[in-house]
Design an enzyme around this catalytic site. Structure first.
Site, PDB file in Angstrom:
ATOM      1  N   SER A 104       0.816  -1.222   0.000  1.00  0.00           N
ATOM      2  CA  SER A 104       0.000   0.000   0.000  1.00  0.00           C
ATOM      3  C   SER A 104       0.841   1.259   0.000  1.00  0.00           C
ATOM      4  O   SER A 104       0.298   2.366   0.080  1.00  0.00           O
ATOM      5  CB  SER A 104      -0.913   0.030   1.227  1.00  0.00           C
ATOM      6  OG  SER A 104      -1.762  -1.077   1.201  1.00  0.00           O
ATOM      7  N   ARG A 122      -6.976   9.175  -9.716  1.00  0.00           N
ATOM      8  CA  ARG A 122      -7.554   9.397  -8.378  1.00  0.00           C
ATOM      9  C   ARG A 122      -6.458   9.738  -7.365  1.00  0.00           C
ATOM     10  O   ARG A 122      -5.419   9.100  -7.305  1.00  0.00           O
ATOM     11  CB  ARG A 122      -8.299   8.143  -7.934  1.00  0.00           C
ATOM     12  CG  ARG A 122      -8.979   8.248  -6.559  1.00  0.00           C
ATOM     13  CD  ARG A 122      -8.110   7.716  -5.464  1.00  0.00           C
ATOM     14  NE  ARG A 122      -8.778   7.736  -4.155  1.00  0.00           N
ATOM     15  CZ  ARG A 122      -8.166   7.481  -3.007  1.00  0.00           C
ATOM     16  NH1 ARG A 122      -6.881   7.193  -2.989  1.00  0.00           N
ATOM     17  NH2 ARG A 122      -8.815   7.524  -1.878  1.00  0.00           N
ATOM     18  N   THR A 177      -1.678   3.050   4.386  1.00  0.00           N
ATOM     19  CA  THR A 177      -0.889   4.279   4.289  1.00  0.00           C
ATOM     20  C   THR A 177      -0.050   4.443   5.546  1.00  0.00           C
ATOM     21  O   THR A 177      -0.545   4.208   6.648  1.00  0.00           O
ATOM     22  CB  THR A 177      -1.851   5.491   4.230  1.00  0.00           C
ATOM     23  OG1 THR A 177      -2.592   5.397   3.037  1.00  0.00           O
ATOM     24  CG2 THR A 177      -1.108   6.810   4.293  1.00  0.00           C
ATOM     25  N   THR A 209       1.711   6.929   0.460  1.00  0.00           N
ATOM     26  CA  THR A 209       0.790   5.833   0.099  1.00  0.00           C
ATOM     27  C   THR A 209       0.803   5.580  -1.400  1.00  0.00           C
ATOM     28  O   THR A 209       1.168   6.461  -2.181  1.00  0.00           O
ATOM     29  CB  THR A 209      -0.646   6.202   0.517  1.00  0.00           C
ATOM     30  OG1 THR A 209      -1.494   5.061   0.383  1.00  0.00           O
ATOM     31  CG2 THR A 209      -1.220   7.315  -0.327  1.00  0.00           C
ATOM     32  N   THR A 250      -5.352   7.447   7.977  1.00  0.00           N
ATOM     33  CA  THR A 250      -5.285   6.317   7.057  1.00  0.00           C
ATOM     34  C   THR A 250      -6.719   5.893   6.780  1.00  0.00           C
ATOM     35  O   THR A 250      -7.624   6.212   7.545  1.00  0.00           O
ATOM     36  CB  THR A 250      -4.444   5.162   7.638  1.00  0.00           C
ATOM     37  OG1 THR A 250      -4.362   4.104   6.675  1.00  0.00           O
ATOM     38  CG2 THR A 250      -5.024   4.616   8.929  1.00  0.00           C
ATOM     39  N   GLY A 251      -6.917   5.187   5.677  1.00  0.00           N
ATOM     40  CA  GLY A 251      -8.268   4.751   5.352  1.00  0.00           C
ATOM     41  C   GLY A 251      -8.811   5.476   4.140  1.00  0.00           C
ATOM     42  O   GLY A 251      -8.040   6.000   3.329  1.00  0.00           O
TER      43      GLY A 251
HETATM   44  N1  ASP Z   1      -5.721   7.141   2.676  1.00  0.00           N
HETATM   45  C1  ASP Z   1      -5.298   6.463   1.480  1.00  0.00           C
HETATM   46  C2  ASP Z   1      -6.027   7.025   0.305  1.00  0.00           C
HETATM   47  O1  ASP Z   1      -7.213   7.266   0.397  1.00  0.00           O
HETATM   48  C3  ASP Z   1      -5.532   5.006   1.475  1.00  0.00           C
HETATM   49  C4  ASP Z   1      -4.986   4.226   2.593  1.00  0.00           C
HETATM   50  O2  ASP Z   1      -4.917   4.675   3.730  1.00  0.00           O
HETATM   51  O3  ASP Z   1      -4.607   3.073   2.335  1.00  0.00           O
HETATM   52  O4  ASP Z   1      -5.420   7.150  -0.723  1.00  0.00           O
END
Ligand code: ASP
Length: 326
Positions: free
Chosen positions: A86, A216, A188, A206, A239-240
């Site tokens: 990731s 994106r 991330t 990330t 993160t997320g």
């Molecule tokens: N926050 C990151 C994103 O939306 C994704 C992740 O945390 O894995 O790109």
């Protein structure tokens, strides 16, 4: 608000020129601005269980290095680790098979740099630092960021590992060709550190959401969303599902809540609560925050269980299972 300005506003209030709620919020801000932080000691906090990254950051801090160097060196460990799918090299590609990286960095003086949609360069965070230090800009995107990286001497590399390529081929067979929103799929690395001078810096990097649409960009490279640092208050990282973090300017919100007197834990909980409240479908995605204040107190919170964060200080290192809303 600075005390002098507050006192000036107080006299305006006596003359009936500002309202009671405004005055109350000034008083709140004044009291937090005068908070004293004692015994500041080096400490680092990072999203997820990333011992290699926090060990590296701690190595820098222990030798008296700056928080800025610590967070850069720390997150670089994950960018170079192809087992982490990731972040950086080995990251899962977008739905067209291209690995695109997002990263940002912020120092204790409020300077920041970011790269978005960067391809073929492993250490996105270091390119972001170069943007911060060697250009008059904050953010470079796509081909411009890549070109800048080569000019700065970063090598061109293929970031798509065989493992990630094969998984992507599998995904293409099954999928409806839409980006994956997966609770487990977010790794991330966001990191915030305080050095022996008491200065705070942070970094976030990330490869973004797996199999995302081409182009994106999530929250991670956006100052205030994926990361925010205020040297007087503390720092936070996310993160997320980036879309939800961007909509609420999450990391900035966490730091502002700490400024108003919330603990890092309370601030993370409130920032998650804002997302939950406005999203009836919050069960379908994950968001997690970590935070640290100037005193070195830490906190973390997320929507779904399964998120953990790591802290390294003079007391040793700990992996902490985050509390969650669900
Ligand atoms: N926050 C990151 C994103 O939306 C994704 C992740 O945390 O894995 O790109």
């Amino acid at each position: 608000m600075k005390r002098r300005k507050f006192l000036k506003n107080s006299s305006l209030s006596t003359a009936g020129l500002i309202s009671a709620p405004v005055l109350a919020s000034c008083q709140e801000a004044t009291s937090s601005a005068t908070t004293t932080y004692e015994n500041v000691k080096p400490i680092v906090i990072a999203t997820w269980n990333v011992p290699n990254a926090t060990n590296k950051a701690w190595e820098v801090l222990e030798k008296g290095g700056t928080a800025l160097d610590a967070v850069e060196e720390g997150v670089k460990m994950e960018e170079a680790d192809t087992n982490n799918q990731s972040v950086g090299k080995g990251g899962r590609p977008d739905r067209d098979g291209n690995v695109t990286l997002d990263a940002c960095i912020m120092d204790s003086k409020g300077n920041c740099g970011a790269v978005v949609y960067l391809q073929n360069v492993t250490h996105a965070v270091s390119v972001a630092r170069k943007v911060m230090e060697d250009t008059p800009h904050v953010m470079l995107a796509g081909i411009g960021a890549e070109q800048f990286a080569y000019e700065q001497g970063f090598p061109k590399e293929n970031l798509l590992t065989e493992k990630s390529r094969l998984e992507w081929e599998e995904w293409k067979k099954e999928s409806k060709y839409q980006p994956v929103i997966n609770i487990e799929n977010h790794d991330t690395i966001g990191m915030v550190a305080i050095d022996s001078e008491g200065n705070i810096s942070g970094a976030c990097t990330t490869s973004g959401m797996a199999y995302k649409m081409a182009g994106r960009v999530g929250d991670s490279p956006i100052i205030g969303s994926g990361l925010f640092v205020d040297n007087e208050v503390g720092g936070a990282a996310a993160t997320g599902q980036g879309e939800e973090v961007v909509k609420t300017v999450g990391s900035f919100l966490v730091v502002e809540l700490m400024r108003q007197g919330r603990s890092p834990q309370e601030a993370c909980e409130e920032a998650v609560a804002r997302i939950v409240k406005s999203n009836p479908n919050h069960k379908s995605f994950q968001v997690g925050y970590i935070a640290i204040n100037k005193n070195g107190e830490t906190g973390g919170y997320c929507i779904h269980s399964g998120f953990s964060y790591r802290v390294y200080s003079e007391e040793g290192h700990r992996n902490i299972e985050s509390e969650s809303f669900l």
